[in-house]
Design a protein around this motif. Structure first.
Motif, PDB file in Angstrom:
ATOM      1  N   GLN A   1     -42.480 -40.021 -31.122  1.00  0.00           N
ATOM      2  CA  GLN A   1     -43.875 -40.129 -30.730  1.00  0.00           C
ATOM      3  C   GLN A   1     -44.392 -41.546 -30.909  1.00  0.00           C
ATOM      4  OE1 GLN A   1     -44.687 -37.645 -28.694  1.00  0.00           O
ATOM      5  NE2 GLN A   1     -46.683 -37.488 -29.645  1.00  0.00           N
ATOM      6  N   VAL A   2     -45.349 -41.903 -30.077  1.00  0.00           N
ATOM      7  CA  VAL A   2     -46.002 -43.199 -30.135  1.00  0.00           C
ATOM      8  C   VAL A   2     -47.499 -42.967 -30.172  1.00  0.00           C
ATOM      9  CG1 VAL A   2     -46.406 -45.381 -28.955  1.00  0.00           C
ATOM     10  CG2 VAL A   2     -44.128 -44.345 -28.884  1.00  0.00           C
ATOM     11  N   GLN A   3     -48.153 -43.653 -31.073  1.00  0.00           N
ATOM     12  CA  GLN A   3     -49.609 -43.604 -31.129  1.00  0.00           C
ATOM     13  C   GLN A   3     -50.152 -44.944 -30.657  1.00  0.00           C
ATOM     14  OE1 GLN A   3     -47.753 -42.669 -34.164  1.00  0.00           O
ATOM     15  NE2 GLN A   3     -47.639 -40.706 -33.076  1.00  0.00           N
ATOM     16  N   LEU A   4     -51.149 -44.875 -29.801  1.00  0.00           N
ATOM     17  CA  LEU A   4     -51.764 -46.078 -29.242  1.00  0.00           C
ATOM     18  C   LEU A   4     -53.261 -46.030 -29.489  1.00  0.00           C
ATOM     19  CD1 LEU A   4     -49.919 -46.074 -25.792  1.00  0.00           C
ATOM     20  CD2 LEU A   4     -49.316 -47.415 -27.824  1.00  0.00           C
ATOM     21  N   VAL A   5     -53.802 -47.116 -30.007  1.00  0.00           N
ATOM     22  CA  VAL A   5     -55.226 -47.178 -30.297  1.00  0.00           C
ATOM     23  C   VAL A   5     -55.795 -48.451 -29.686  1.00  0.00           C
ATOM     24  CG1 VAL A   5     -57.002 -47.233 -32.071  1.00  0.00           C
ATOM     25  CG2 VAL A   5     -54.913 -45.892 -32.443  1.00  0.00           C
ATOM     26  N   GLU A   6     -56.716 -48.266 -28.743  1.00  0.00           N
ATOM     27  CA  GLU A   6     -57.339 -49.407 -28.080  1.00  0.00           C
ATOM     28  C   GLU A   6     -58.600 -49.839 -28.809  1.00  0.00           C
ATOM     29  OE1 GLU A   6     -56.050 -46.609 -24.584  1.00  0.00           O
ATOM     30  OE2 GLU A   6     -57.051 -46.428 -26.522  1.00  0.00           O
ATOM     31  N   SER A   7     -58.958 -51.092 -28.617  1.00  0.00           N
ATOM     32  CA  SER A   7     -60.219 -51.625 -29.128  1.00  0.00           C
ATOM     33  C   SER A   7     -60.611 -52.817 -28.279  1.00  0.00           C
ATOM     34  CB  SER A   7     -60.091 -52.030 -30.596  1.00  0.00           C
ATOM     35  OG  SER A   7     -59.109 -53.048 -30.748  1.00  0.00           O
ATOM     36  N   GLY A   8     -61.874 -53.218 -28.392  1.00  0.00           N
ATOM     37  CA  GLY A   8     -62.324 -54.432 -27.732  1.00  0.00           C
ATOM     38  C   GLY A   8     -63.181 -54.230 -26.504  1.00  0.00           C
ATOM     39  N   GLY A   9     -63.405 -52.988 -26.099  1.00  0.00           N
ATOM     40  CA  GLY A   9     -64.259 -52.768 -24.952  1.00  0.00           C
ATOM     41  C   GLY A   9     -65.707 -53.065 -25.277  1.00  0.00           C
ATOM     42  N   GLY A  10     -66.543 -53.035 -24.241  1.00  0.00           N
ATOM     43  CA  GLY A  10     -67.952 -53.279 -24.451  1.00  0.00           C
ATOM     44  C   GLY A  10     -68.662 -53.624 -23.172  1.00  0.00           C
ATOM     45  N   LEU A  11     -69.864 -54.160 -23.335  1.00  0.00           N
ATOM     46  CA  LEU A  11     -70.714 -54.542 -22.206  1.00  0.00           C
ATOM     47  C   LEU A  11     -70.693 -56.056 -22.068  1.00  0.00           C
ATOM     48  CD1 LEU A  11     -72.915 -53.891 -20.085  1.00  0.00           C
ATOM     49  CD2 LEU A  11     -74.592 -54.075 -21.956  1.00  0.00           C
ATOM     50  N   VAL A  12     -70.478 -56.513 -20.851  1.00  0.00           N
ATOM     51  CA  VAL A  12     -70.426 -57.953 -20.579  1.00  0.00           C
ATOM     52  C   VAL A  12     -71.059 -58.219 -19.230  1.00  0.00           C
ATOM     53  CG1 VAL A  12     -68.135 -57.826 -19.528  1.00  0.00           C
ATOM     54  CG2 VAL A  12     -68.893 -59.964 -20.581  1.00  0.00           C
ATOM     55  N   ALA A  14     -71.400 -60.063 -15.553  1.00  0.00           N
ATOM     56  CA  ALA A  14     -70.476 -60.529 -14.531  1.00  0.00           C
ATOM     57  C   ALA A  14     -70.155 -62.004 -14.750  1.00  0.00           C
ATOM     58  CB  ALA A  14     -71.068 -60.310 -13.148  1.00  0.00           C
ATOM     59  N   GLY A  15     -68.882 -62.336 -14.599  1.00  0.00           N
ATOM     60  CA  GLY A  15     -68.426 -63.690 -14.862  1.00  0.00           C
ATOM     61  C   GLY A  15     -67.956 -63.914 -16.283  1.00  0.00           C
ATOM     62  N   GLY A  16     -68.241 -62.968 -17.152  1.00  0.00           N
ATOM     63  CA  GLY A  16     -67.843 -63.090 -18.546  1.00  0.00           C
ATOM     64  C   GLY A  16     -66.412 -62.653 -18.780  1.00  0.00           C
ATOM     65  N   SER A  17     -66.042 -62.596 -20.055  1.00  0.00           N
ATOM     66  CA  SER A  17     -64.672 -62.249 -20.413  1.00  0.00           C
ATOM     67  C   SER A  17     -64.663 -61.257 -21.571  1.00  0.00           C
ATOM     68  CB  SER A  17     -63.887 -63.498 -20.794  1.00  0.00           C
ATOM     69  OG  SER A  17     -64.467 -64.137 -21.921  1.00  0.00           O
ATOM     70  N   LEU A  18     -63.568 -60.529 -21.667  1.00  0.00           N
ATOM     71  CA  LEU A  18     -63.312 -59.608 -22.768  1.00  0.00           C
ATOM     72  C   LEU A  18     -61.829 -59.617 -23.063  1.00  0.00           C
ATOM     73  CD1 LEU A  18     -65.342 -56.314 -22.085  1.00  0.00           C
ATOM     74  CD2 LEU A  18     -65.637 -57.873 -24.018  1.00  0.00           C
ATOM     75  N   ARG A  19     -61.505 -59.294 -24.306  1.00  0.00           N
ATOM     76  CA  ARG A  19     -60.114 -59.144 -24.690  1.00  0.00           C
ATOM     77  C   ARG A  19     -59.923 -57.768 -25.308  1.00  0.00           C
ATOM     78  NH1 ARG A  19     -56.671 -61.462 -29.655  1.00  0.00           N
ATOM     79  NH2 ARG A  19     -54.683 -61.885 -28.637  1.00  0.00           N
ATOM     80  N   LEU A  20     -59.087 -56.976 -24.679  1.00  0.00           N
ATOM     81  CA  LEU A  20     -58.754 -55.658 -25.204  1.00  0.00           C
ATOM     82  C   LEU A  20     -57.487 -55.744 -26.046  1.00  0.00           C
ATOM     83  CD1 LEU A  20     -59.337 -53.436 -22.044  1.00  0.00           C
ATOM     84  CD2 LEU A  20     -60.997 -54.198 -23.763  1.00  0.00           C
ATOM     85  N   TYR A  74     -45.091 -58.926 -31.080  1.00  0.00           N
ATOM     86  CA  TYR A  74     -44.146 -58.017 -31.712  1.00  0.00           C
ATOM     87  C   TYR A  74     -44.401 -57.889 -33.217  1.00  0.00           C
ATOM     88  CZ  TYR A  74     -41.743 -58.123 -27.295  1.00  0.00           C
ATOM     89  OH  TYR A  74     -41.447 -58.008 -25.966  1.00  0.00           O
ATOM     90  N   ALA A  75     -44.825 -58.962 -33.854  1.00  0.00           N
ATOM     91  CA  ALA A  75     -45.063 -58.918 -35.305  1.00  0.00           C
ATOM     92  C   ALA A  75     -46.168 -57.943 -35.670  1.00  0.00           C
ATOM     93  CB  ALA A  75     -45.396 -60.304 -35.817  1.00  0.00           C
ATOM     94  N   LYS A  76     -47.079 -57.703 -34.725  1.00  0.00           N
ATOM     95  CA  LYS A  76     -48.204 -56.802 -34.989  1.00  0.00           C
ATOM     96  C   LYS A  76     -48.121 -55.510 -34.194  1.00  0.00           C
ATOM     97  CE  LYS A  76     -51.523 -60.387 -36.314  1.00  0.00           C
ATOM     98  NZ  LYS A  76     -52.883 -60.947 -36.085  1.00  0.00           N
ATOM     99  N   ASN A  77     -47.026 -55.317 -33.464  1.00  0.00           N
ATOM    100  CA  ASN A  77     -46.910 -54.122 -32.607  1.00  0.00           C
ATOM    101  C   ASN A  77     -48.162 -53.945 -31.758  1.00  0.00           C
ATOM    102  OD1 ASN A  77     -44.430 -53.681 -33.730  1.00  0.00           O
ATOM    103  ND2 ASN A  77     -44.937 -51.725 -34.677  1.00  0.00           N
ATOM    104  N   ALA A  78     -48.561 -55.019 -31.113  1.00  0.00           N
ATOM    105  CA  ALA A  78     -49.808 -55.000 -30.369  1.00  0.00           C
ATOM    106  C   ALA A  78     -49.621 -55.542 -28.958  1.00  0.00           C
ATOM    107  CB  ALA A  78     -50.865 -55.827 -31.088  1.00  0.00           C
ATOM    108  N   VAL A  79     -50.450 -55.068 -28.083  1.00  0.00           N
ATOM    109  CA  VAL A  79     -50.510 -55.590 -26.722  1.00  0.00           C
ATOM    110  C   VAL A  79     -51.973 -55.889 -26.415  1.00  0.00           C
ATOM    111  CG1 VAL A  79     -50.676 -53.297 -25.669  1.00  0.00           C
ATOM    112  CG2 VAL A  79     -49.791 -55.214 -24.336  1.00  0.00           C
ATOM    113  N   TYR A  80     -52.182 -56.937 -25.639  1.00  0.00           N
ATOM    114  CA  TYR A  80     -53.527 -57.413 -25.371  1.00  0.00           C
ATOM    115  C   TYR A  80     -53.763 -57.513 -23.868  1.00  0.00           C
ATOM    116  CZ  TYR A  80     -52.742 -58.900 -30.172  1.00  0.00           C
ATOM    117  OH  TYR A  80     -52.417 -58.922 -31.509  1.00  0.00           O
ATOM    118  N   LEU A  81     -55.021 -57.447 -23.489  1.00  0.00           N
ATOM    119  CA  LEU A  81     -55.414 -57.685 -22.112  1.00  0.00           C
ATOM    120  C   LEU A  81     -56.595 -58.643 -22.142  1.00  0.00           C
ATOM    121  CD1 LEU A  81     -54.876 -56.917 -19.137  1.00  0.00           C
ATOM    122  CD2 LEU A  81     -56.772 -55.292 -19.353  1.00  0.00           C
TER     123      LEU A  81
END
Length: 125
Positions: A1-12, A14-20, A74-81
């Motif tokens: 099994q794999v557990q995935l937990v997202e964070s970083g969403g929100g309101l921005v 137009a033209g702005g940026s976010l990192r998930l 890989y050191a943090k077992n994380a993926v970003y967008l």
């Protein structure tokens, strides 16, 4: 099994940026191809970016290529967008997903066996 937990969403605006961020646990991270999808009510879930198991390959559809960047740590077992120059049409729930070793490249949506709970991204005018 794999557990995935997202964070970083929100309101921005137009033209702005976010990192998930997506934190993965439960299976050797290097075995997994990772991706981000998004979905709006009443529509299918669409891929926005994918990265291969050892990060040698990435995939972006036309709608996000040049604005979105997927990466993995890989050191943090994380993926970003990293999302730049956001548009109102980018508004959606964003999901992190993982496909196990042996999947095609880029994996078909049916090959993503593990999904996070989603994080809302809202882009206002």
């Amino acid at each position: 099994q794999v557990q995935l937990v997202e964070s970083g969403g929100g309101l921005v605006q137009a033209g702005g940026s976010l990192r998930l961020s997506c934190a993965a646990s439960g299976r050797t991270f290097g075995r997994l191809a990772m991706a981000w999808f998004r979905q709006v009510p009443g529509k299918e879930r669409d891929i926005v970016a994918a990265v291969s198991r050892i990060a040698t390959s990435t995939y972006y559809p036309d709608s996000t290529r040049g604005r979105f960047t997927i990466s993995r740590e890989y050191a943090k077992n994380a993926v970003y967008l990293q999302m730049l120059n956001l548009k109102p049409e980018d508004t959606a729930v964003y999901y992190c997903a993982a496909a196990d070793f042996g999947s095609s490249w880029p994996p078909r949506i049916s090959e993503y066996a593990y999904w996070g709970q989603g994080t809302q991204v809202t882009v206002s005018l």
